[in-house]
Design an enzyme around this catalytic site. Structure first.
Site, PDB file in Angstrom:
ATOM      1  N   ASP A 108      40.615  37.327  30.577  1.00  0.00           N
ATOM      2  CA  ASP A 108      39.665  37.732  31.598  1.00  0.00           C
ATOM      3  C   ASP A 108      38.858  36.509  32.008  1.00  0.00           C
ATOM      4  O   ASP A 108      39.034  35.414  31.454  1.00  0.00           O
ATOM      5  CB  ASP A 108      38.754  38.851  31.087  1.00  0.00           C
ATOM      6  N   TYR A 131      43.237  42.641  51.802  1.00  0.00           N
ATOM      7  CA  TYR A 131      43.728  43.220  50.554  1.00  0.00           C
ATOM      8  C   TYR A 131      45.156  43.744  50.723  1.00  0.00           C
ATOM      9  O   TYR A 131      46.035  43.457  49.906  1.00  0.00           O
ATOM     10  CB  TYR A 131      42.796  44.348  50.126  1.00  0.00           C
TER      11      TYR A 131
END
Length: 267
Positions: A34, A150
């Site tokens: 992450d 997107y």
């Protein structure tokens, strides 16, 4: 059976975390990646078994991903399953987009997949087996308005996965692409772009029949079966068939959706 080495980006929360849990429960070792190692550690503390890794990397950075790959190859010698899951959301029409937004979405949502594949595929090819899963979105298939950057970035992830599948299938590598629609997650927390589209996305999440656990269960099961196109939310398989088989009818449904949301916003 020898535990697989599984690397998941965006594993600090949401679908990445849920998939990490499922692979760990299956007896695999999971490298949770992450933006911050603290977020990755949140997930590794939840995982059963031993040998898991918590690592930090910015998937939008060539240098950071190279450091990650060097670390993984040093500790594990490679991976057996790569899940390119990290990404950000955006919303807005073409006229509302900026070039900065385009570059950011392509760097994080598309080129992160390219980076992952370039860095971890060579060792899979040398060992003669492996699996690459990349999280796209039904937005990459839908041709829907209002999510321009997107949708385009995720459509490119689908195209990349299709081409890669054909390229490496005969060399023992399975490729899959994950295309969910809306379900409750924290993706909107980091979304950029139109506030009105974010509100619409939140409303669709709230009314979705799918949960994080149900989506993760379907993704994991489909991946284990070696499926390519993974549509883990309930309504999307039929919508995908409608678009493929009856494109004109599908487009009319898209226009009805636009009209309904326009009227809702105006009222």
């Amino acid at each position: 059976m020898t535990p697989r080495r599984v690397l998941i980006t965006g594993a600090g929360s949401g679908l990445g975390q849920a998939l990490a849990l499922r692979y760990a429960r299956a007896g695999d070792r999971v490298a949770c990646v992450d933006l911050s190692v603290e977020r990755a550690e949140v997930t590794t503390r939840l995982l059963p078994g031993n040998g898991h890794l918590a690592l930090a990397a910015d998937v939008g950075s060539d240098a950071a991903m190279q450091v990650l790959a060097d670390d993984i190859h040093s500790q594990w010698g490679g991976v057996d399953v790569l899940i390119n899951n990290a990404g950000i959301a955006s919303g807005g029409a073409m006229v509302e987009t900026t070039m900065s937004e385009w570059r950011q979405l392509l760097e994080v949502d598309l080129l992160s997949v390219v980076r992952g594949c370039r860095l971890f595929l060579p060792s899979m090819l040398r060992q003669g087996n492996g699996q690459i899963l990349s999280t796209a979105s039904f937005a990459g298939l839908a041709g829907a308005p209002g999510v321009m950057t997107y949708g385009v970035a995720k459509a490119a992830v689908v195209a990349l996965s299709e081409q890669l599948r054909a390229e490496v299938f005969m060399r023992g590598i399975r490729v899959g692409v994950i295309c969910p629609s809306f379900f409750r997650t924290n993706l909107i927390d980091t979304a950029i772009g139109s506030e009105s589209v974010k509100k619409l996305a939140l409303r669709l999440m709230d009314t979705s029949p799918d949960t994080l656990d149900s989506v993760a269960d379907r993704v994991f099961a489909a991946a284990e079966r070696g499926e390519f196109m993974i549509l883990p939310t309930r309504r999307e398989p039929m919508r995908w068939r409608l678009k493929r088989w009856f494109p004109s009818i599908y487009f009319k449904q898209i226009l009805k959706l636009v009209a309904r949301e326009t009227n809702r916003s105006a009222s």
